[in-house]
Write a protein that holds these residues in place. Structure first.
Motif, PDB file in Angstrom:
ATOM      1  N   ILE A   1      -2.119   9.561  18.117  1.00  0.00           N
ATOM      2  CA  ILE A   1      -2.279  10.737  19.052  1.00  0.00           C
ATOM      3  C   ILE A   1      -1.199  10.312  20.292  1.00  0.00           C
ATOM      4  CG2 ILE A   1      -3.489  11.865  20.641  1.00  0.00           C
ATOM      5  CD1 ILE A   1      -4.097  12.590  17.672  1.00  0.00           C
ATOM      6  N   GLY A   2      -1.202   8.976  20.393  1.00  0.00           N
ATOM      7  CA  GLY A   2      -0.557   8.280  21.634  1.00  0.00           C
ATOM      8  C   GLY A   2       0.827   8.871  21.839  1.00  0.00           C
ATOM      9  N   PRO A   3       1.932   8.940  20.652  1.00  0.00           N
ATOM     10  CA  PRO A   3       3.083   9.386  21.118  1.00  0.00           C
ATOM     11  C   PRO A   3       3.110  10.887  21.804  1.00  0.00           C
ATOM     12  CG  PRO A   3       3.153   8.373  19.114  1.00  0.00           C
ATOM     13  CD  PRO A   3       1.665   8.480  19.556  1.00  0.00           C
ATOM     14  N   PHE A   4       2.140  11.615  21.560  1.00  0.00           N
ATOM     15  CA  PHE A   4       2.255  13.018  22.084  1.00  0.00           C
ATOM     16  C   PHE A   4       1.729  12.786  23.547  1.00  0.00           C
ATOM     17  CE2 PHE A   4       1.138  13.614  17.443  1.00  0.00           C
ATOM     18  CZ  PHE A   4       2.439  14.723  17.132  1.00  0.00           C
ATOM     19  N   ARG A   5       0.737  11.995  23.818  1.00  0.00           N
ATOM     20  CA  ARG A   5       0.454  11.802  25.179  1.00  0.00           C
ATOM     21  C   ARG A   5       1.702  11.382  25.814  1.00  0.00           C
ATOM     22  NH1 ARG A   5      -3.813   9.469  24.353  1.00  0.00           N
ATOM     23  NH2 ARG A   5      -5.256  10.767  24.824  1.00  0.00           N
ATOM     24  N   SER A   6       2.346  10.400  25.393  1.00  0.00           N
ATOM     25  CA  SER A   6       3.504  10.057  26.112  1.00  0.00           C
ATOM     26  C   SER A   6       4.561  11.173  26.312  1.00  0.00           C
ATOM     27  CB  SER A   6       4.311   8.945  25.253  1.00  0.00           C
ATOM     28  OG  SER A   6       3.287   7.696  25.098  1.00  0.00           O
ATOM     29  N   ALA A   7       4.742  12.036  25.283  1.00  0.00           N
ATOM     30  CA  ALA A   7       5.740  13.064  25.406  1.00  0.00           C
ATOM     31  C   ALA A   7       5.409  14.112  26.534  1.00  0.00           C
ATOM     32  CB  ALA A   7       5.872  13.620  24.030  1.00  0.00           C
ATOM     33  N   VAL A   8       4.120  14.160  26.500  1.00  0.00           N
ATOM     34  CA  VAL A   8       3.463  15.203  27.650  1.00  0.00           C
ATOM     35  C   VAL A   8       3.695  14.537  29.120  1.00  0.00           C
ATOM     36  CG1 VAL A   8       1.480  16.005  28.952  1.00  0.00           C
ATOM     37  CG2 VAL A   8       1.826  16.125  26.402  1.00  0.00           C
ATOM     38  N   GLY A   9       3.989  12.806  29.036  1.00  0.00           N
ATOM     39  CA  GLY A   9       4.181  12.278  30.590  1.00  0.00           C
ATOM     40  C   GLY A   9       5.505  12.526  30.762  1.00  0.00           C
ATOM     41  N   ALA A  10       6.353  12.538  29.557  1.00  0.00           N
ATOM     42  CA  ALA A  10       7.951  12.616  29.689  1.00  0.00           C
ATOM     43  C   ALA A  10       8.334  13.965  30.020  1.00  0.00           C
ATOM     44  CB  ALA A  10       8.571  11.948  28.442  1.00  0.00           C
ATOM     45  N   GLY A  11       7.772  14.889  30.109  1.00  0.00           N
ATOM     46  CA  GLY A  11       8.042  16.143  30.431  1.00  0.00           C
ATOM     47  C   GLY A  11       8.016  17.173  29.348  1.00  0.00           C
ATOM     48  N   ALA A  12       7.422  16.974  28.289  1.00  0.00           N
ATOM     49  CA  ALA A  12       7.478  17.896  27.215  1.00  0.00           C
ATOM     50  C   ALA A  12       6.810  19.365  27.908  1.00  0.00           C
ATOM     51  CB  ALA A  12       6.546  17.591  25.952  1.00  0.00           C
ATOM     52  N   GLN A  13       7.351  20.730  27.706  1.00  0.00           N
ATOM     53  CA  GLN A  13       6.698  21.827  28.538  1.00  0.00           C
ATOM     54  C   GLN A  13       6.116  22.532  27.086  1.00  0.00           C
ATOM     55  OE1 GLN A  13      10.466  22.939  30.218  1.00  0.00           O
ATOM     56  NE2 GLN A  13       9.341  22.999  32.045  1.00  0.00           N
ATOM     57  N   LEU A  14       6.452  22.190  25.884  1.00  0.00           N
ATOM     58  CA  LEU A  14       5.797  22.822  24.744  1.00  0.00           C
ATOM     59  C   LEU A  14       5.434  21.830  23.935  1.00  0.00           C
ATOM     60  CD1 LEU A  14       8.590  24.562  25.328  1.00  0.00           C
ATOM     61  CD2 LEU A  14       7.662  26.157  23.695  1.00  0.00           C
TER      62      LEU A  14
END
Length: 511
Positions: A295-308
């Motif tokens: 699950i960690g990479p998804f959390r990182s993507a959200v922190g990096a600015g994923a909008q979807l």
């Protein structure tokens, strides 16, 4: 997305060039709504500063005036709410769908989804090796379908899968050939971000504003060949959650620079399954839990600015064994909204043609996803849109809880559109090279906005369309511009209404 579209093998190498420019996210042209929509940090700070000091710019001077008279910055959420308030129920429902359309030309069925069923978002399907020019013509035409009757003038999110390797929808002249994610994972972070910035600028210049990437699924090295949706195509950035988080986020940050909205997929991960949900029913992950390292990479993507954030249609027996993740309140409301604290758009993987969801009727698929807390129902098959939209519209009329969910989801979609500068004043499609059109052109080119087509603007446009920058506009420049816009050459030696009209349509996809 899974591998149905991967089967269309990529064979064309890049045969064109790309010219980098600054971010396409833009500052205000007309009024505070546009300023709120684009909202770059420098512009926002300048606006706030002017209000605080009580100065109002008038021409080339600044005069003292009451602070209350200066335009106040409006947040993307406030802009989105104002737009939501004017949408009909049917148009609000339409914002919650993304319909498939061939990248080689939109079918009547896809066009009808927008014009009759008010669908507010488009995914380009298939592959093209014809380059950027025909894609620019297609996206400009798609944007022109967003009439007051269809979407109340709200532009489309236009999405493509530009991961790299076998998953690169847009290829040919003006598009670099992108390596697989697994190869990208060997780049330095800075190098990958630079490359993604270039690739993203090429995609954004084609009129696409959403990339359905990066893949944030983790596949172990020993399992990769057995993993049909991801590992078999080298769509993973590495074989550990730490590497995937690091490299996927570096890719995401680069693609954000030219203004693409980015999508982390396929939550909560497809790295532990053997089957491909596009072609196989009952695909089940029996390993992943709510607290798994994957699950960690998804959390990182959200922190990096994923909008979807895209949700898988596999079943996760240790999270919710009763239903696919795309239909699971535990996954969407509990994990995505709760655990990850993600407030952007939750989008489904394909709910139209995918084999994994064929046990449910199209209408039930859409309802299940929205009731679980999702925002955009994606279907690569446009023929199911009438059933899907019809089911949601009928249920909204009698179900107050669903009606509230639809309103909240539509507001999230509109907020992302506002944050990416899509809800401001648009260029009138007059076919006349007015001062406002020239000003918009200058803004796109990154030159001083004067509203007059002087030699500096002409040189910048000539560089953009890849002809010698003489500062004099003639038949060669006009032919190059027409090619860039996906128009056939008509022998014009100067500006004509046909070319200006297409330029105006294209600029509406860029600003």
């Amino acid at each position: 997305m899974g591998s149905r579209r991967l089967a269309m093998m990529c064979v064309a190498a890049c045969s064109g060039a790309a010219v980098l420019a600054g971010p396409t996210t833009a500052t205000a042209v007309t009024g505070a709504a546009r300023a709120a929509s684009a909202a770059p940090a420098a512009s926002a700070a300048s606006t706030v500063g002017s209000v605080a000091l009580g100065f109002v710019a008038t021409g080339s001077t600044a005069s003292l005036a009451p602070a209350a008279l200066a335009p106040a910055a409006v947040s993307p959420a406030a802009t989105a709410q104002a737009v939501l308030n004017r949408l009909t129920t049917a148009q609000r429902v339409g914002q919650l769908f993304m319909v498939g359309g061939s990248v080689k030309g939109l079918s009547t069925t896809t066009r009808t989804a927008v014009s009759r069923y008010h669908v507010g978002n488009l995914i380009l399907t298939g592959r093209t090796t014809a380059g950027a020019a025909p894609v620019r013509a297609l996206t400009s035409g798609a944007d022109s379908m967003t009439t007051n009757a269809a979407t109340s003038g709200v532009p489309l999110l236009i999405a493509s899968d530009q991961e790299g390797g076998l998953v690169q929808v847009l290829q040919g002249p003006w598009f670099s050939r992108m390596p697989t994610a697994l190869t990208q994972g060997t780049f330095t972070d800075a190098g990958l971000t630079r490359s993604a910035t270039l690739w993203g600028s090429q995609v954004r210049r084609a009129g696409v504003n959403v990339n359905l990437a990066p893949v944030m699924d983790t596949v172990s090295a020993s399992f990769a060949r057995q993993n049909a949706p991801i590992g078999a195509f080298q769509r993973e950035y590495g074989h550990t959650p730490a590497v995937v988080a690091d490299k996927g986020s570096a890719f995401l940050r680069g693609m954000r620079v030219p203004g693409l909205a980015m999508t982390a997929k396929h939550f909560p991960g497809l790295g532990r399954v053997t089957g491909n949900t596009d072609t196989t029913a009952g695909v089940t992950d029996r390993v992943t839990t709510r607290t798994s390292p994957d699950i960690g990479p998804f959390r990182s993507a959200v922190g990096a600015g994923a909008q979807l954030l895209m949700v898988s249609s596999a079943v996760y027996s240790r999270i919710d064994a009763a239903r696919p993740a795309a239909f699971s309140p535990t996954v969407i409301t509990g994990m995505i909204r709760g655990d990850l604290r993600f407030s952007g758009i939750v989008i489904s993987d394909d709910l139209g043609a995918a084999r994994a969801v064929q046990a449910w009727s199209p209408g039930t698929r859409a309802l299940n996803f929205l009731n679980a807390g999702g925002d955009i129902v994606l279907t690569v098959d446009p023929t199911v849109i009438p059933a899907m939209v019809g089911a949601v519209t009928a249920r909204v009329a009698t179900d107050a809880a669903l009606r509230a969910r639809v309103n909240a989801a539509a507001l999230r979609v509109l907020t992302v559109k506002a944050a990416n500068g899509m809800l401001g004043t648009r260029i009138a499609m007059s076919g006349s090279l007015t001062g406002s059109t020239v000003s918009s052109l200058q803004r796109w080119l990154g030159v001083t906005r004067t509203g007059a087509l002087g030699s500096a603007t002409i040189r910048a446009l000539q560089v953009r369309v890849n002809v010698p920058a003489s500062g004099v506009w003639g038949s060669r420049s006009m032919a190059a511009l027409q090619s860039y816009l996906g128009l056939s050459h008509d022998g014009a030696t100067t500006w004509n209404s046909r070319t200006v009209h297409q330029l105006q349509a294209y600029l509406n996809t860029q600003l």
